[in-house]
Design a protein around this motif. Structure first.
Motif, PDB file in Angstrom:
ATOM      1  N   UNK A  47      63.421  -5.601  26.086  1.00 36.76           N
ATOM      2  CA  UNK A  47      62.133  -5.142  26.611  1.00 36.76           C
ATOM      3  C   UNK A  47      62.275  -4.703  28.066  1.00 36.76           C
ATOM      4  N   UNK A  48      63.036  -5.464  28.845  1.00 38.23           N
ATOM      5  CA  UNK A  48      63.222  -5.131  30.267  1.00 38.23           C
ATOM      6  C   UNK A  48      63.839  -3.732  30.412  1.00 38.23           C
ATOM      7  N   UNK A  49      64.885  -3.448  29.641  1.00 37.72           N
ATOM      8  CA  UNK A  49      65.568  -2.152  29.745  1.00 37.72           C
ATOM      9  C   UNK A  49      64.708  -1.000  29.231  1.00 37.72           C
ATOM     10  N   UNK A  50      63.950  -1.249  28.155  1.00 39.14           N
ATOM     11  CA  UNK A  50      63.088  -0.195  27.607  1.00 39.14           C
ATOM     12  C   UNK A  50      61.972   0.151  28.603  1.00 39.14           C
ATOM     13  N   UNK A  51      61.405  -0.876  29.254  1.00 41.07           N
ATOM     14  CA  UNK A  51      60.367  -0.636  30.269  1.00 41.07           C
ATOM     15  C   UNK A  51      60.956   0.130  31.457  1.00 41.07           C
ATOM     16  N   UNK A  52      62.160  -0.243  31.869  1.00 39.67           N
ATOM     17  CA  UNK A  52      62.825   0.486  32.970  1.00 39.67           C
ATOM     18  C   UNK A  52      62.991   1.959  32.630  1.00 39.67           C
ATOM     19  N   UNK A  53      63.315   2.245  31.356  1.00 43.42           N
ATOM     20  CA  UNK A  53      63.596   3.623  30.934  1.00 43.42           C
ATOM     21  C   UNK A  53      62.334   4.432  30.642  1.00 43.42           C
ATOM     22  N   UNK A  55      58.825   3.250  31.172  1.00 45.69           N
ATOM     23  CA  UNK A  55      57.569   2.858  31.800  1.00 45.69           C
ATOM     24  C   UNK A  55      56.894   1.733  31.034  1.00 45.69           C
ATOM     25  N   UNK A  56      55.657   1.418  31.416  1.00 45.21           N
ATOM     26  CA  UNK A  56      55.001   0.229  30.855  1.00 45.21           C
ATOM     27  C   UNK A  56      53.729   0.559  30.077  1.00 45.21           C
ATOM     28  N   UNK A  57      53.577   1.820  29.646  1.00 48.21           N
ATOM     29  CA  UNK A  57      52.343   2.237  28.960  1.00 48.21           C
ATOM     30  C   UNK A  57      52.130   1.509  27.628  1.00 48.21           C
ATOM     31  N   UNK A  58      53.175   0.911  27.074  1.00 52.69           N
ATOM     32  CA  UNK A  58      53.086   0.242  25.766  1.00 52.69           C
ATOM     33  C   UNK A  58      53.085  -1.281  25.896  1.00 52.69           C
ATOM     34  N   UNK A  59      52.790  -1.775  27.109  1.00 52.96           N
ATOM     35  CA  UNK A  59      52.710  -3.227  27.311  1.00 52.96           C
ATOM     36  C   UNK A  59      51.260  -3.696  27.278  1.00 52.96           C
ATOM     37  N   UNK A  69      51.450   0.779  20.192  1.00 54.66           N
ATOM     38  CA  UNK A  69      51.533   1.726  21.314  1.00 54.66           C
ATOM     39  C   UNK A  69      52.946   2.287  21.446  1.00 54.66           C
ATOM     40  N   UNK A  70      53.950   1.421  21.273  1.00 55.59           N
ATOM     41  CA  UNK A  70      55.344   1.904  21.335  1.00 55.59           C
ATOM     42  C   UNK A  70      55.628   2.820  20.148  1.00 55.59           C
ATOM     43  N   UNK A  71      55.127   2.459  18.962  1.00 59.33           N
ATOM     44  CA  UNK A  71      55.319   3.290  17.763  1.00 59.33           C
ATOM     45  C   UNK A  71      54.715   4.679  17.973  1.00 59.33           C
ATOM     46  N   UNK A  72      53.542   4.732  18.610  1.00 60.93           N
ATOM     47  CA  UNK A  72      52.865   6.014  18.884  1.00 60.93           C
ATOM     48  C   UNK A  72      53.705   6.855  19.838  1.00 60.93           C
TER      49      UNK A  72
END
Length: 197
Positions: A47-53, A55-59, A69-72
């Motif tokens: 999760x940390x690496x995906x957010x870094x890459x 952003x945090x719009x799916x948190x 939200x991540x699936x979208x």
């Protein structure tokens, strides 16, 4: 320790085979989808690496992953899917490898890893890859009966997965689960008796 990878399309009967290995043969089973889910929990590397890459719009407000939200995002941006896969796949397989090593150190005779997808690299981790197979019409009938899916949903799910040829290309053994479960169970038992000899 014998390391066995198990794959197969939806409705082919992987779950039954895994249940047989677990209950009858006491073989530990690792599910890659559960490992993938675990690395996307708050505080985890995935999760940390995906957010870094991305952003945090799916948190969620609490920092946990909002899966819809991540699936979208992944659906709308194919490059986002590539990014998520590039980050998560190596992490999943590293953790699977660590768990297999741990089980081997415990003296287990065999361990099984279930995955919807193996490639050349992940397949190389295993002594054998088993492909649980059943024809499309059997798989469709099972999905409609057990999960209440429509014919269209069954077809679209099956179309979204790897094809039969790709599964067979990597497989060392084909577990034909097109007939009765008793026949398949007997086949699995014979294989395990051979492996555990």
């Amino acid at each position: 320790m014998k390391r066995i990878g198990i794959t197969g399309g939806v409705g082919a009967g992987k779950s039954q085979v895994l249940e047989r290995l677990s209950s009858r043969w006491q073989v530990p089973v690792i599910h890659t989808d559960l490992v993938a889910r675990a690395i996307m929990e708050p505080g985890q590397e995935g999760l940390r690496q995906v957010v870094e890459a991305l952003g945090s719009s799916f948190l969620e407000p609490d920092g946990s992953l909002c899966r819809p939200a991540l699936a979208k995002l992944i659906f709308e941006q194919p490059e986002a899917r590539e990014t998520v896969d590039r980050i998560t796949h190596p992490l999943v397989w590293r953790l699977v490898q660590e768990e297999l090593d741990r089980l081997e150190n415990q003296g287990k005779a065999a361990a099984v890893v279930e995955s919807a997808l193996f490639d050349q690299e992940s397949a190389a981790m295993f002594d054998e890859l088993w492909y649980v197979w059943a024809p499309d019409e059997v798989r469709t009938a099972r999905l409609m009966e057990s999960r209440g899916y429509s014919l269209d949903r069954c077809r679209s799910m099956m179309a979204s997965q790897q094809g039969d040829e790709e599964f067979r290309r990597l497989a060392d053994r084909i577990i034909d689960n097109s007939g009765s479960w008793e026949d398949t169970a007997a086949r699995v038992d014979r294989l395990m008796a051979e492996i555990c000899r």
